[in-house]
Motif scaffolding. Structure first.
Motif, PDB file in Angstrom:
ATOM      1  N   VAL A 128       0.800  -1.228  -0.091  1.00 40.13           N
ATOM      2  CA  VAL A 128      -0.070  -0.125  -0.130  1.00 40.13           C
ATOM      3  C   VAL A 128       0.872   1.103   0.067  1.00 40.13           C
ATOM      4  O   VAL A 128       0.986   2.043  -0.730  1.00 40.13           O
ATOM      5  N   GLY A 159     -11.050   3.982   3.883  1.00 40.08           N
ATOM      6  CA  GLY A 159     -10.386   4.834   2.723  1.00 40.08           C
ATOM      7  C   GLY A 159      -9.332   5.537   3.551  1.00 40.08           C
ATOM      8  O   GLY A 159      -8.171   5.584   3.035  1.00 40.08           O
ATOM      9  N   VAL A 170      -7.383   6.184  -3.023  1.00 37.76           N
ATOM     10  CA  VAL A 170      -7.870   4.965  -2.833  1.00 37.76           C
ATOM     11  C   VAL A 170      -9.304   4.624  -3.555  1.00 37.76           C
ATOM     12  O   VAL A 170     -10.127   5.655  -3.146  1.00 37.76           O
TER      13      VAL A 170
END
Ligand code: PLP
Length: 266
Positions: A128, A159, A170
């Motif tokens: 991420v 999010g 996102v």
């Protein structure tokens, strides 16, 4: 010149999802795409029968072969079967600073686990933070953040957690949202940590042929980005492209069960 992209994903024998859906989408949208295969799946339109992860050392060899030669301008990541492969990919991509679209493929729509969920924290720790855009569906966002999804406002919180992990954008897709209006939610963080939320609404399309819609959507957005669109426009156009394909594929019959999209309609 066509942009050269790379998709790192699993193979789907039915060609509705995975690397096959990615290739068709990138080709349709005018990008050349190299492939690194992380897992072989034996599946058809009725479900996933078996999954064979590729040896981590062979994933390494595939990735080196592509990256040492080709001018890859964008990477799209789909199915990663386990944490070892995930970490290897993060290690090799982190220094390169190439834009990455990460579709965290965790569970198939037919219910098969496509990632060893014991290693789920590795997504947030290693991948991420290095991606430009993360595209979970609502269930994947809930699994990644350990949150229970009860209402649309929970999407905003999930999010935010993923933005805090380091993803600047996102997109939580809402294809599985009950009701006739589907909503995809794009959360974006600017340099001063202000968060902008954009909702993309579209009508539910009643179809049996939705297998691989997530792979198609994330590849379409990635292809649009590789061609120079900003993330908001790339997302908006990717959603429209995918919704149009869903609508035009309603009668497309490829098997006895839930089929894929017709990426090249007549
Ligand atoms: N198989 C592979 C290799 C995939 O990458 C994916 C999704 O990304 C799937 C299956 C699941 O597709 P779906 O959930 O659309 O059925």
């Amino acid at each position: 010149m066509k942009p050269v992209c790379l998709t790192i994903a699993g193979s789907d024998t039915s060609a509705g999802a995975g690397i096959q859906a990615d290739l068709k989408t990138f080709a349709r949208l005018g990008c050349y795409t190299a492939t690194v295969i992380t897992a072989l799946t034996a599946q058809n339109t009725c479900g996933v029968h078996s999954i064979q992860p590729v040896d981590t050392s062979f994933v390494h060899k595939q990735l080196e072969a592509v990256l040492n030669d080709m001018p890859v301008s964008l990477v799209k990541i789909g199915m990663l079967p386990n944490q070892d492969i995930l970490k290897l990919i993060a290690d090799l991509l982190t220094p390169l600073k190439i834009p990455i679209v990460l579709d965290p493929v965790l569970i198939s729509s037919s219910g098969a686990a496509l990632f060893d969920l014991h290693g789920i924290d590795a997504y947030r720790q290693y991948l991420v933070p290095i991606c430009s855009l993360l595209t979970p569906n609502r269930k994947e966002a809930a699994l990644l953040t350990g949150t229970k999804l009860q209402s649309d406002s929970d999407l905003f919180e999930m999010g935010n957690v993923l933005l805090r992990d380091g993803a600047p954008h996102v997109l939580i897709t809402g294809g599985d949202r009950p009701g006739i209006i589907k909503q995809d939610c794009l959360l974006s963080k600017d340099g001063e940590n202000n968060i902008k939320t954009s909702w993309f609404k579209h009508r539910h399309i009643e179809t049996n042929n939705s297998h691989g819609t997530g792979c198609t959507l994330s590849s379409a957005i990635a292809a649009n980005m590789a061609k120079g669109l900003d993330i908001h426009s790339a997302t908006e156009q990717g959603i429209t492209f995918t919704a149009n394909l869903l609508a035009s594929s309603i009668d497309f019959q490829t098997g006895k069960g839930c089929g894929g999209l017709d990426h090249f309609p007549d």
